[in-house]
Design a protein around this motif. Sequence first.
Motif, PDB file in Angstrom:
ATOM      1  N   ILE A   1       6.413  -2.327   7.078  1.00  0.00           N
ATOM      2  CA  ILE A   1       5.424  -3.373   6.816  1.00  0.00           C
ATOM      3  C   ILE A   1       6.164  -4.695   6.679  1.00  0.00           C
ATOM      4  O   ILE A   1       7.116  -4.810   5.907  1.00  0.00           O
ATOM      5  CB  ILE A   1       4.653  -3.069   5.508  1.00  0.00           C
TER       6      ILE A   1
ATOM      7  N   GLU B   1       2.882  -4.487  -3.586  1.00  0.00           N
ATOM      8  CA  GLU B   1       1.736  -4.106  -2.763  1.00  0.00           C
ATOM      9  C   GLU B   1       2.207  -3.471  -1.457  1.00  0.00           C
ATOM     10  O   GLU B   1       1.620  -2.511  -0.974  1.00  0.00           O
ATOM     11  CB  GLU B   1       0.856  -5.340  -2.499  1.00  0.00           C
TER      12      GLU B   1
ATOM     13  N   ARG C   1       3.386   0.007  -2.271  1.00  0.00           N
ATOM     14  CA  ARG C   1       2.186   0.809  -2.525  1.00  0.00           C
ATOM     15  C   ARG C   1       1.499   1.204  -1.214  1.00  0.00           C
ATOM     16  O   ARG C   1       1.100   2.345  -1.010  1.00  0.00           O
ATOM     17  CB  ARG C   1       1.231  -0.038  -3.355  1.00  0.00           C
ATOM     18  N   GLY C   2       1.378   0.234  -0.335  1.00  0.00           N
ATOM     19  CA  GLY C   2       0.727   0.466   0.957  1.00  0.00           C
ATOM     20  C   GLY C   2       1.515   1.463   1.801  1.00  0.00           C
ATOM     21  O   GLY C   2       0.934   2.357   2.424  1.00  0.00           O
TER      22      GLY C   2
ATOM     23  N   SER D   1      -1.021   9.845   3.114  1.00  0.00           N
ATOM     24  CA  SER D   1      -2.137  10.236   3.958  1.00  0.00           C
ATOM     25  C   SER D   1      -1.645  10.965   5.208  1.00  0.00           C
ATOM     26  O   SER D   1      -2.203  11.989   5.605  1.00  0.00           O
ATOM     27  CB  SER D   1      -2.920   8.975   4.343  1.00  0.00           C
TER      28      SER D   1
ATOM     29  N   VAL E   1      -4.077 -10.488   1.376  1.00  0.00           N
ATOM     30  CA  VAL E   1      -4.442 -10.179   0.000  1.00  0.00           C
ATOM     31  C   VAL E   1      -3.949 -11.326  -0.877  1.00  0.00           C
ATOM     32  O   VAL E   1      -2.807 -11.776  -0.722  1.00  0.00           O
ATOM     33  CB  VAL E   1      -3.789  -8.861  -0.477  1.00  0.00           C
TER      34      VAL E   1
ATOM     35  N   LEU F   1      -2.441 -12.583  -4.110  1.00  0.00           N
ATOM     36  CA  LEU F   1      -1.598 -11.983  -5.149  1.00  0.00           C
ATOM     37  C   LEU F   1      -0.890 -13.065  -5.937  1.00  0.00           C
ATOM     38  O   LEU F   1      -0.687 -14.168  -5.427  1.00  0.00           O
ATOM     39  CB  LEU F   1      -0.572 -11.043  -4.489  1.00  0.00           C
TER      40      LEU F   1
ATOM     41  N   ASP G   1       1.062   4.878   0.342  1.00  0.00           N
ATOM     42  CA  ASP G   1      -0.312   5.340   0.554  1.00  0.00           C
ATOM     43  C   ASP G   1      -0.480   5.876   1.975  1.00  0.00           C
ATOM     44  O   ASP G   1      -1.033   6.953   2.188  1.00  0.00           O
ATOM     45  CB  ASP G   1      -1.282   4.176   0.300  1.00  0.00           C
ATOM     46  N   ILE G   2       0.017   5.137   2.955  1.00  0.00           N
ATOM     47  CA  ILE G   2      -0.094   5.574   4.347  1.00  0.00           C
ATOM     48  C   ILE G   2       0.724   6.834   4.576  1.00  0.00           C
ATOM     49  O   ILE G   2       0.276   7.789   5.223  1.00  0.00           O
ATOM     50  CB  ILE G   2       0.334   4.449   5.308  1.00  0.00           C
TER      51      ILE G   2
ATOM     52  N   PHE H   1      -0.042  -8.416   5.367  1.00  0.00           N
ATOM     53  CA  PHE H   1       0.758  -7.191   5.445  1.00  0.00           C
ATOM     54  C   PHE H   1       0.608  -6.599   6.842  1.00  0.00           C
ATOM     55  O   PHE H   1      -0.376  -5.929   7.143  1.00  0.00           O
ATOM     56  CB  PHE H   1       0.291  -6.199   4.363  1.00  0.00           C
TER      57      PHE H   1
END
Lengths: 240, 83
Positions: free
Chosen positions: B55, B31, B34-35, B42, B20, B22, B38-39, B6
């Motif tokens: 990504i 994923e 999700r990533g 944050s 990862v 998977l 998440d970033i 990723f």
Amino acid sequence: MTSDPTLEPMARKLEMWGPLNDDDRAAVLALPYTLKEIPAHGYIVREGDRPTHSCLLRNGYAFRQKIVAHGERQILAVQVPGDMVDLQNSVLRHADHSVQALTKIEVAYLPRQAIVDLAFARPEVGKLMWFDTLVEASIAREWMASIGRRDAYTRIAHLLCEFALRLEKAGLGQRDCYELPMTQEQLADATGLTAVHVNRTLRAMDESGYISREKRAVIILDWARLAQAGDFDHEYLHLN
Amino acid sequence: MPRFFFNLHDGVDVRDGEGVVLPDLNAARKEALRGARDIMASDVKQGTLSLDEYIVVVDEQGHEVHRQTFADAIRIEQGRDAA
């Protein structure tokens, strides 16, 4: 009469919290046990099990985890060699979380009744076991504070500092250079983040000059700065 | 099980050297989503958000198999119910 040294790591772990006299020490080493090798990702205990044993992690690393509703995993703690992985399962009636091998591990399973009997027959040993479980709870509280109120960068910096000290205390590395046998995905599960985010954060740390990484080795170049970035105060580890 | 990488393109180009493992491409897409979220979450907590980041998911042979932009990762509402 020479004693069986298999449970020596357990005696040493208990001695982190206080002294053991010769008789108490010998009694710890004389506990009955069954050795087992478990491959990476294998289970030491599963959430919901009714445990019959507690387990000493003789070598390798393990982690505690829970899976939540949508199948996402939270790593609740990481255990290093020498840890009593689930001493609580000598007393609690069911396992409230799972414990899995992070790497290939060797464990010594100890019958829970033997542990309880020893703790009450030899109260000094019992007190050190109690202390051990309390320190685990302290670490869990600190992780709660991290995941609740620290940002991604701080969480990871904090974790790196914690591992540095715990591994150093266990004789498994120096505080400024150690091997961290966790994948980024596992670090993510431990900090409530995702692997991509962990990767970005670790790169930022590399760039700050706080750490350097070589495969799984973490080299802490600037302890003071990393600890500050991680809001890290070692007192919760109760190391002294 | 296959390994996916990723790579975050955020102006600094963060390469994923580890990847990862998977079950399949569908899991890799999830994923990546999700990533991204998440970033973004944050960053929002820090008071910033960049919708231009993306990504790139790459397989073990180095081929791009998926791309997740931050803009596509969320639905933004604005301008409704103005008092």
